[in-house]
Write a protein that holds these residues in place. Structure first.
Motif, PDB file in Angstrom:
ATOM      1  N   GLU A 150       0.836  -1.204   0.000  1.00  0.00           N
ATOM      2  CA  GLU A 150       0.000   0.000   0.000  1.00  0.00           C
ATOM      3  C   GLU A 150       0.875   1.260   0.000  1.00  0.00           C
ATOM      4  N   GLU A 153       2.545   1.884  -3.330  1.00  0.00           N
ATOM      5  CA  GLU A 153       1.593   2.470  -4.274  1.00  0.00           C
ATOM      6  C   GLU A 153       1.388   3.967  -4.013  1.00  0.00           C
ATOM      7  N   THR A 190      -1.017 -13.058  -5.915  1.00  0.00           N
ATOM      8  CA  THR A 190      -2.167 -12.537  -5.172  1.00  0.00           C
ATOM      9  C   THR A 190      -2.451 -11.093  -5.544  1.00  0.00           C
ATOM     10  N   ASP A 192      -1.150  -9.304  -8.148  1.00  0.00           N
ATOM     11  CA  ASP A 192      -0.997  -8.877  -9.533  1.00  0.00           C
ATOM     12  C   ASP A 192      -2.310  -8.268 -10.026  1.00  0.00           C
ATOM     13  N   ARG A 193      -2.240  -7.216 -10.729  1.00  0.00           N
ATOM     14  CA  ARG A 193      -3.370  -6.480 -11.313  1.00  0.00           C
ATOM     15  C   ARG A 193      -4.229  -5.748 -10.286  1.00  0.00           C
ATOM     16  N   GLU A 194      -3.757  -5.618  -9.041  1.00  0.00           N
ATOM     17  CA  GLU A 194      -4.551  -4.857  -8.072  1.00  0.00           C
ATOM     18  C   GLU A 194      -4.055  -3.421  -7.929  1.00  0.00           C
ATOM     19  N   PHE A 195      -2.867  -3.108  -8.463  1.00  0.00           N
ATOM     20  CA  PHE A 195      -2.288  -1.780  -8.231  1.00  0.00           C
ATOM     21  C   PHE A 195      -2.205  -0.977  -9.524  1.00  0.00           C
ATOM     22  N   SER A 196      -2.176   0.360  -9.369  1.00  0.00           N
ATOM     23  CA  SER A 196      -2.111   1.232 -10.542  1.00  0.00           C
ATOM     24  C   SER A 196      -0.692   1.728 -10.782  1.00  0.00           C
ATOM     25  N   SER A 197       0.011   2.123  -9.703  1.00  0.00           N
ATOM     26  CA  SER A 197       1.296   2.796  -9.865  1.00  0.00           C
ATOM     27  C   SER A 197       2.482   1.848  -9.778  1.00  0.00           C
TER      28      SER A 197
ATOM     29  N   ARG B  66      -8.800  -3.446  -2.698  1.00  0.00           N
ATOM     30  CA  ARG B  66      -8.177  -3.709  -3.995  1.00  0.00           C
ATOM     31  C   ARG B  66      -8.699  -4.969  -4.654  1.00  0.00           C
ATOM     32  N   ALA B  67      -8.962  -5.981  -3.827  1.00  0.00           N
ATOM     33  CA  ALA B  67      -9.462  -7.229  -4.403  1.00  0.00           C
ATOM     34  C   ALA B  67     -10.877  -7.012  -4.941  1.00  0.00           C
ATOM     35  N   LEU B  69     -12.052  -4.264  -6.094  1.00  0.00           N
ATOM     36  CA  LEU B  69     -12.057  -3.313  -7.206  1.00  0.00           C
ATOM     37  C   LEU B  69     -11.044  -3.652  -8.292  1.00  0.00           C
ATOM     38  N   ARG B  70     -10.513  -4.877  -8.290  1.00  0.00           N
ATOM     39  CA  ARG B  70      -9.406  -5.146  -9.218  1.00  0.00           C
ATOM     40  C   ARG B  70      -9.813  -5.034 -10.683  1.00  0.00           C
ATOM     41  N   VAL B  75     -10.412   3.128 -11.309  1.00  0.00           N
ATOM     42  CA  VAL B  75     -10.321   3.390  -9.867  1.00  0.00           C
ATOM     43  C   VAL B  75      -8.902   3.173  -9.363  1.00  0.00           C
ATOM     44  N   ARG B  76      -8.430   4.099  -8.560  1.00  0.00           N
ATOM     45  CA  ARG B  76      -7.166   3.927  -7.850  1.00  0.00           C
ATOM     46  C   ARG B  76      -7.465   3.937  -6.366  1.00  0.00           C
ATOM     47  N   CYS B  77      -6.891   2.991  -5.618  1.00  0.00           N
ATOM     48  CA  CYS B  77      -7.105   2.934  -4.167  1.00  0.00           C
ATOM     49  C   CYS B  77      -5.922   3.559  -3.453  1.00  0.00           C
ATOM     50  N   LEU B  78      -6.187   4.215  -2.356  1.00  0.00           N
ATOM     51  CA  LEU B  78      -5.114   4.833  -1.581  1.00  0.00           C
ATOM     52  C   LEU B  78      -5.367   4.588  -0.104  1.00  0.00           C
ATOM     53  N   LEU B  79      -4.408   3.946   0.571  1.00  0.00           N
ATOM     54  CA  LEU B  79      -4.516   3.735   2.021  1.00  0.00           C
ATOM     55  C   LEU B  79      -4.009   4.994   2.711  1.00  0.00           C
TER      56      LEU B  79
END
Lengths: 445, 445
Positions: A150, A153, A190, A192-197, B66-67, B69-70, B75-79
């Motif tokens: 997190e 990202e 697990t 993979d493909r969940e993050f944008s940056s 993230r899971a 919204l994958r 959409v970008r998630c930010l903690l």
């Protein structure tokens, strides 16, 4: 009129494998057992790393001691921390969780409190590098692992991002190897493909050990194979490297040649060594028992303390000819101690047969479809090793209602990489204490 | 050449039901969504109490955002924790978990951060009486519940033992009622036959509320039936009673007549009220929005803030004609806000239709086989109510891999009373810091 004979009082400290197997060996004996533990649950330690890596839930690897022992009529459970032993008066001093004290009289005492993580004199490392001995440790590690991705990202500085994507593991025994494999699997399958940056697959996993081999206890053949498997997964193995400094930003290691190197890794996990808890020192002072360098108690061939035939030390805490700290040793030593006491109260002629550990082999999971298994001269790795690992762990989870659940979780993570138990409690991740009108120095995103 | 139009930036604060339904309504819109939450997971709040009472695991009620919204490409998630809004520059200020700040520019802002437990000006109660709003709360409550039985077993003074076996719940809304039922079920069906010195079935459960009815929002018919059910389970219901003091040993309540009464109860749980988090105050200061007594933001009929058509408040945090803080209201308001933004970016004629909440009914679980359900003029209780409750919760867990797992857990607890997720982290239970040579004042056991 009933016959009110006071049964022999057996106090067992520790509800791990050793303690539970001692209880089981005493199940038909006319004794009154008190099982003391500072946790209300028995933890299936060999799978703690799977709780840390989000595959299994707490309840799947930790079962309430009372639930396990509900049918044992001669056992009483007590949630308390044993602090001292009075070997003259035959009392165990314990402290309850509200701080009040209690003294438990015993006729026979079995001590199986295990060992804890050792930082080799650098206890200040613990804050930055959690170990892997308790359920709390597993949750702390889970929080750090998933939070690191997190943070990677969220931050924008490439150096910061790389540091959050670097995971350093100190100690290349089974737990370190298993965690290294898990982190690479989390990164590749697990998340993979969940993050944008970021690309989680870029996560670096660094595995350090002071000796020259991973899984040294498995022998050179399996050690080499395990190292090759780890490297093929993308784990960077650094052997002959000792951690000399750990802080919140990374660690410094000293190589055998003498040169030091710094690694920026926001996540450092520690599985390098073990030491006895304070109770071992108290027991040694009370009985004159000798301790080894890690604080373990040296025991006689029948697991008693010299001069104290009523006190037995079992499991990871005992040192008998350097037997390894394995679940199997704990189970067998606990059962031996319980059996000995049973024979005595049953009036049988006391056996003088010393404790003998029967090596049933050991296994370490590396990644999906890959494990190493050693039993005597048998060495297995790869898929066959993994199938044996699976079989052993399903068998040993017997008695856990969660066995079916664990198999289901393994099937899902094996097939899809999906991990159900990723939720982490706030801990540091929420440690942001925001004042009513906070004004952080902002930078534009 | 590609057309590099910068998409409209939508920032959504809060990944609860409201935020997720807003994301979903925007799924085919040409916008860039940033979803900010201080947790990495979405919590299925209506079942938190089942995590607290040991039926469900964290992962069964909390799924990583993230899971979920994958597959949402926009959409970008930010903690991060949102701390302030700059309505002039259109920036949301957030703080990452390492303490660093970040400013997120927006064209549209949706605020759905929910509410937190309120102690009505007595924040000092919080330490002794955890609420039930977050996963951390659920774990704190789990630890207290199961530890209380352990302490009752360990202490010997009858008064102390009775105090550890007394559980006081402040607030007789759905969560308080559900917890009261759960504690009696734990006492009678889960822990029966696990203890030597105590009979867990003797546990007293005291349920307090300042108003004259339990589940007041369900109307007088269901309220009376729920109270009868609770009393038949052994719950002592005290209405018109306000908690005026809470400490580590119990609580004092003042009755409508004016007299005060003290109850020794080592476990006090708080579900009595809610209040807006600090961000609501910051938002009000930035926009001139009005807040109600609980700090909720008063919104226009289209859920925007007066004078700020680009800022929408949804879910529990909004106050629109006193709509209740229910999951259904959150879902529908989030979807409405997202849909509005989509229509605008799609260039449709802006709808002036105000938000209308469609009441799909509400349900509360009391104990196994018993629940109350209200939908319009339909009132159902008992087994039929429980079947409807079951159906609703299975439907709403859709998208959670854990649905099958939850059904399994419910089947087991219903049939046998056995709860898998009883393991509690150390917390206070281990807070005993034992010095190397501890000498607690012992008493003989």
């Amino acid at each position: 009129m009933e016959d009110h004979v006071i049964p022999r009082r057996v106090v067992i400290i520790g509800g791990g494998f050793a303690g539970l197997f001692a209880v089981r060996a005493l199940r038909r004996a006319p004794v009154a057992v008190t099982l003391v533990d500072r946790c209300a649950h028995h933890t299936f330690q060999p799978l703690l790393y799977q709780c840390a890596s989000g595959i299994l839930s707490s309840g799947q690897i930790a079962q309430p001691l009372r639930a396990i022992l509900r049918r044992r009529e001669n056992v009483r459970c007590l949630l308390a921390t044993a602090t001292d032993v009075d070997a003259t008066e035959r009392l165990v001093h314990v402290v309850l969780s509200d701080g009040s004290g209690l003294a438990l009289p015993y006729d026979d005492l079995i001590v199986g409190v295990g060992v804890r993580q050792s930082y080799f004199g650098h206890d200040e490392f613990a804050e930055h590098a959690p170990g892997m001995k308790t359920l709390d440790d597993a949750h702390a590690v889970r929080r750090r692992l998933f939070r690191a991705f997190e943070m990677a990202e969220a931050v924008e500085d490439p150096k910061e991002r790389a540091a959050w994507l670097s995971f350093a593991l100190v100690g290349a025994g089974p737990t370190g190897v298993e965690l290294a494999g898990q982190i690479r699997e989390i990164a590749r399958h697990t998340l993979d493909r969940e993050f944008s940056s970021i690309d989680p697959g870029q996560a670096r996993v660094l595995l350090f050990d002071g000796v020259d081999a991973v899984l040294a206890s498995f022998g050179p053949v399996l050690s080499r194979r395990a190292q090759r498997t780890l490297e093929s997964l993308g784990v960077e193995v650094h052997l002959g490297a000792i951690a000399t400094e750990v802080d919140e930003r990374g660690l410094t290691v000293r190589r055998q040649g003498g040169e030091s190197q710094r690694y920026d890794a926001r996540t450092v996990l520690w599985t390098a060594g073990v030491e006895a808890p304070p109770l071992a020192g108290a027991l040694a002072r009370a009985t004159g028992a000798k301790q080894d360098r890690a604080g373990r108690i040296l025991v006689e061939p029948d697991l008693t303390i010299a001069g104290h035939p009523e006190i037995r030390v079992v499991g990871d805490l005992m040192n008998l000819n350097g037997l390894p700290g394995l679940a199997e040793v704990a189970m067998q030593s606990g059962a031996y101690a319980g059996r000995h006491i049973r024979h005595r109260v049953e009036g049988r002629k006391p056996s003088t047969r010393p404790f003998r550990y029967l090596d049933l082999g050991s296994a370490a999971y590396i990644s999906r479809g890959r494990a190493v298994v050693k039993r005597g001269r048998l060495h297995v790795s790869g898929v066959v090793g993994w199938l044996i690992w699976l079989f052993i762990h399903i068998v040993f989870l017997t008695g856990f209602r969660s066995r079916a659940g664990a198999m289901m979780s393994w099937a899902v993570v094996f097939a899809s990489g999906s991990r159900r138990e990723r939720a982490f409690a706030s801990g540091e991740a929420h440690a942001v204490d925001v004042p009513e009108a906070a004004a952080p120095s902002p930078r534009s995103a």
